[in-house]
Write a protein that holds these residues in place. Structure first.
Motif, PDB file in Angstrom:
ATOM      1  N   GLY A  44       0.865  -1.243  -0.024  1.00  0.00           N
ATOM      2  CA  GLY A  44      -0.118   0.137  -0.107  1.00  0.00           C
ATOM      3  C   GLY A  44       0.824   1.135  -0.105  1.00  0.00           C
ATOM      4  O   GLY A  44       0.142   2.322  -0.397  1.00  0.00           O
ATOM      5  N   ARG A  45       1.871   1.064   0.320  1.00  0.00           N
ATOM      6  CA  ARG A  45       2.926   2.268   0.442  1.00  0.00           C
ATOM      7  C   ARG A  45       3.087   2.823  -0.995  1.00  0.00           C
ATOM      8  O   ARG A  45       3.435   4.094  -1.134  1.00  0.00           O
ATOM      9  CB  ARG A  45       4.431   2.018   0.964  1.00  0.00           C
ATOM     10  CG  ARG A  45       4.336   1.450   2.407  1.00  0.00           C
ATOM     11  CD  ARG A  45       5.443   0.988   2.920  1.00  0.00           C
ATOM     12  NE  ARG A  45       5.523   0.436   4.082  1.00  0.00           N
ATOM     13  CZ  ARG A  45       6.547  -0.226   4.770  1.00  0.00           C
ATOM     14  NH1 ARG A  45       7.825  -0.067   4.143  1.00  0.00           N
ATOM     15  NH2 ARG A  45       6.223  -0.761   6.173  1.00  0.00           N
ATOM     16  N   GLU A  46       2.958   2.117  -1.968  1.00  0.00           N
ATOM     17  CA  GLU A  46       3.111   2.641  -3.262  1.00  0.00           C
ATOM     18  C   GLU A  46       1.872   2.869  -4.160  1.00  0.00           C
ATOM     19  O   GLU A  46       1.769   3.548  -5.412  1.00  0.00           O
ATOM     20  CB  GLU A  46       3.882   1.618  -4.233  1.00  0.00           C
ATOM     21  CG  GLU A  46       5.286   1.289  -3.780  1.00  0.00           C
ATOM     22  CD  GLU A  46       5.421   0.377  -2.574  1.00  0.00           C
ATOM     23  OE1 GLU A  46       4.401  -0.298  -2.493  1.00  0.00           O
ATOM     24  OE2 GLU A  46       6.468   0.632  -1.768  1.00  0.00           O
ATOM     25  N   GLN A  50      -6.648   7.159  -4.148  1.00  0.00           N
ATOM     26  CA  GLN A  50      -7.876   6.438  -4.997  1.00  0.00           C
ATOM     27  C   GLN A  50      -7.522   5.121  -5.288  1.00  0.00           C
ATOM     28  O   GLN A  50      -8.414   4.369  -5.383  1.00  0.00           O
ATOM     29  CB  GLN A  50      -7.504   7.348  -6.300  1.00  0.00           C
ATOM     30  CG  GLN A  50      -8.718   6.857  -7.320  1.00  0.00           C
ATOM     31  CD  GLN A  50     -10.180   7.290  -6.781  1.00  0.00           C
ATOM     32  OE1 GLN A  50     -10.503   8.140  -6.021  1.00  0.00           O
ATOM     33  NE2 GLN A  50     -10.939   6.634  -7.189  1.00  0.00           N
ATOM     34  N   MET A  51      -6.377   4.492  -5.605  1.00  0.00           N
ATOM     35  CA  MET A  51      -6.183   3.051  -5.906  1.00  0.00           C
ATOM     36  C   MET A  51      -6.524   2.430  -4.695  1.00  0.00           C
ATOM     37  O   MET A  51      -7.179   1.245  -4.630  1.00  0.00           O
ATOM     38  CB  MET A  51      -4.785   2.991  -6.056  1.00  0.00           C
ATOM     39  CG  MET A  51      -4.139   3.466  -7.416  1.00  0.00           C
ATOM     40  SD  MET A  51      -2.469   3.336  -7.669  1.00  0.00           S
ATOM     41  CE  MET A  51      -2.640   1.440  -7.680  1.00  0.00           C
ATOM     42  N   LYS A  53      -8.738   3.200  -2.396  1.00  0.00           N
ATOM     43  CA  LYS A  53     -10.304   3.009  -2.094  1.00  0.00           C
ATOM     44  C   LYS A  53     -10.657   2.155  -3.211  1.00  0.00           C
ATOM     45  O   LYS A  53     -11.598   1.494  -2.818  1.00  0.00           O
ATOM     46  CB  LYS A  53     -10.635   4.449  -2.673  1.00  0.00           C
ATOM     47  CG  LYS A  53     -12.337   4.715  -2.287  1.00  0.00           C
ATOM     48  CD  LYS A  53     -12.767   6.086  -2.420  1.00  0.00           C
ATOM     49  CE  LYS A  53     -14.266   6.200  -2.593  1.00  0.00           C
ATOM     50  NZ  LYS A  53     -14.760   7.582  -2.630  1.00  0.00           N
ATOM     51  N   GLN A  54     -10.329   2.101  -4.409  1.00  0.00           N
ATOM     52  CA  GLN A  54     -10.860   0.861  -5.632  1.00  0.00           C
ATOM     53  C   GLN A  54     -10.555  -0.493  -4.970  1.00  0.00           C
ATOM     54  O   GLN A  54     -11.567  -1.294  -5.026  1.00  0.00           O
ATOM     55  CB  GLN A  54     -10.227   1.434  -6.674  1.00  0.00           C
ATOM     56  CG  GLN A  54     -10.606   2.796  -7.354  1.00  0.00           C
ATOM     57  CD  GLN A  54     -10.042   3.094  -8.766  1.00  0.00           C
ATOM     58  OE1 GLN A  54      -8.937   2.397  -8.844  1.00  0.00           O
ATOM     59  NE2 GLN A  54     -10.406   4.205  -9.386  1.00  0.00           N
ATOM     60  N   PHE A  55      -9.438  -0.572  -4.308  1.00  0.00           N
ATOM     61  CA  PHE A  55      -8.861  -1.791  -4.034  1.00  0.00           C
ATOM     62  C   PHE A  55      -9.924  -2.272  -2.970  1.00  0.00           C
ATOM     63  O   PHE A  55     -10.225  -3.500  -2.794  1.00  0.00           O
ATOM     64  CB  PHE A  55      -7.447  -1.938  -3.596  1.00  0.00           C
ATOM     65  CG  PHE A  55      -6.923  -3.271  -3.640  1.00  0.00           C
ATOM     66  CD1 PHE A  55      -6.734  -4.059  -4.570  1.00  0.00           C
ATOM     67  CD2 PHE A  55      -6.829  -3.841  -2.088  1.00  0.00           C
ATOM     68  CE1 PHE A  55      -6.119  -5.472  -4.523  1.00  0.00           C
ATOM     69  CE2 PHE A  55      -5.994  -5.059  -2.109  1.00  0.00           C
ATOM     70  CZ  PHE A  55      -5.751  -5.870  -3.123  1.00  0.00           C
ATOM     71  N   ALA A  56     -10.211  -1.398  -1.973  1.00  0.00           N
ATOM     72  CA  ALA A  56     -10.988  -1.696  -0.889  1.00  0.00           C
ATOM     73  C   ALA A  56     -12.082  -2.092  -1.089  1.00  0.00           C
ATOM     74  O   ALA A  56     -12.847  -3.147  -0.572  1.00  0.00           O
ATOM     75  CB  ALA A  56     -10.887  -0.663   0.079  1.00  0.00           C
TER      76      ALA A  56
END
Length: 278
Positions: A44-46, A50-51, A53-56
Motif C-alpha cells: 500500500g505504500r506505493e 484513489q487506488m 479506495k478502489q482496491f478496498a
C-alpha cells in the motif's frame, strides 16, 4: 452499574432455565465477520488514495462475510454462507494468480480433533490436527448481546507471520537495518454466554463455559446476530474428508513454498520487458 449487573444475573438465570428445561440437541448460530485491510503490508505504500479506495471496494466481499456455526455439545462446523458474486468480481479467492479456497472448520471437543478442506492451486488438502487451545482468562465485565447475557474472556496467542508479511519484512530489513520486527503476540477478546452451555464458538475459537458470541482478534471482529436452538429441520454436521491429509504445520509449509514460487514467478514477469525480454 448495580442495576445493570442485577439485570444480567436475572437474564442469565432465566435463559439458563429455558435451555435446561427442554431437550437440548444443539443449534445454529449466524455470525458476521469483518476484517480491516492492512494496506501497508500489502504494497500500500506505493498506492495512491484513489487506488486504495478502489482496491478496498473490490476486497469488500472478501473482508465482510457471513458464517453459520452448526453445533452440538461436542461437535461443530463453521461454514461461510454462499452468496452471489458481483459482476466482474470472479468466483473464489485468488492467491497470487492461483486458486485458493477454504472449506468449513470442523471441531470435535470430545475427541480433540480439527479438520478443514482447503484447495490450493488446483490441489485439495485435508488439514487434520488437534484443536488449537487458548489459555482463557475469565474477566468480570459483562454485557447484553441480543437477548443473551455475555461475559468477557481474554487470551494471548502467538502470531504466525503469513508469507506476505514475511517477504515484506525481509524487504524492509534489506532496505533499512533499523526496521522493527512485527509483534509476536496478540490479545484476543471474546464474549460468551452461559445461557447456551456449550464450549463451542466461531472459527477456531472454543473452550469457554458457554457459546462464544463475539470475538475480536487483530484486525478481525466476529459477531453473532442470530441463534436458533433445536432447529425444526434438524442439525447436519458433516466431518470434512476430501483431499490429501496433512497437519497444520505441513500445510503451512506448503503454503509458504507455493507463495515463494508465485512471488518469484510474478517478480520475474515484472522484470521482463515487452515480449518477455529483460
Amino acid at each position: 452499574m448495580k442495576l445493570q449487573s442485577l439485570f444480567l444475573v436475572l437474564a442469565l438465570s432465566f435463559g439458563t432455565c429455558v435451555v435446561n428445561a427442554q431437550q437440548f440437541d444443539g443449534g445454529v448460530a449466524t455470525y458476521f465477520s469483518k476484517t480491516s485491510f492492512d494496506f501497508e503490508n500489502f504494497g500500500g505504500r506505493e498506492m495512491s488514495e484513489q487506488m486504495k479506495k478502489q482496491f478496498a471496494e473490490r476486497m469488500k466481499s472478501r473482508l465482510e462475510k457471513t458464517f453459520t456455526l452448526t453445533f452440538t455439545k461436542d461437535e461443530s462446523i463453521y461454514e461461510e454462507e454462499e452468496k452471489l458474486e458481483a459482476p466482474g468480481a470472479g468466483g473464489g479467492m485468488r492467491f497470487m494468480g492461483g486458486g485458493f479456497a477454504q472449506g468449513g472448520i470442523y471441531k470435535n471437543i470430545a475427541e480433540d480433533t480439527y479438520a478443514r478442506e482447503n484447495d490450493l492451486m488446483g490441489k485439495s488438502f485435508l488439514v487434520k490436527d488437534t484443536l488449537n487451545k487458548l489459555d482463557w482468562k475469565l474477566e468480570k465485565e459483562s454485557k447484553m448481546i441480543g437477548q443473551y447475557a455475555a461475559f468477557k474472556a481474554t487470551a494471548v496467542r502467538k502470531i504466525d507471520e503469513n508469507p506476505f508479511e514475511a517477504m515484506r519484512r525481509r524487504r524492509d530489513q534489506d532496505a533499512d537495518s533499523t526496521a522493527v520486527a512485527a509483534p509476536k503476540e496478540e490479545v484476543i477478546t471474546a464474549w460468551y454466554t452461559p445461557q447456551i452451555p456449550v464450549s463451542q464458538g466461531p472459527d477456531e475459537y472454543w473452550g469457554l463455559p458457554g457459546l462464544i458470541l463475539e470475538v475480536s482478534a487483530g484486525r478481525t471482529v466476529i459477531l453473532c446476530n442470530k441463534i436458533v436452538i433445536n432447529p425444526k429441520e434438524g442439525l447436519e454436521i458433516e466431518k470434512p474428508k476430501k483431499g490429501d491429509e496433512v497437519s497444520r504445520e505441513e500445510y503451512e509449509a506448503i503454503v509458504v513454498e507455493k507463495t515463494k514460487e508465485m512471488a518469484e514467478r510474478f517478480g520475474n514477469g515484472r522484470r521482463r520487458g515487452p515480449g518477455g525480454r529483460g
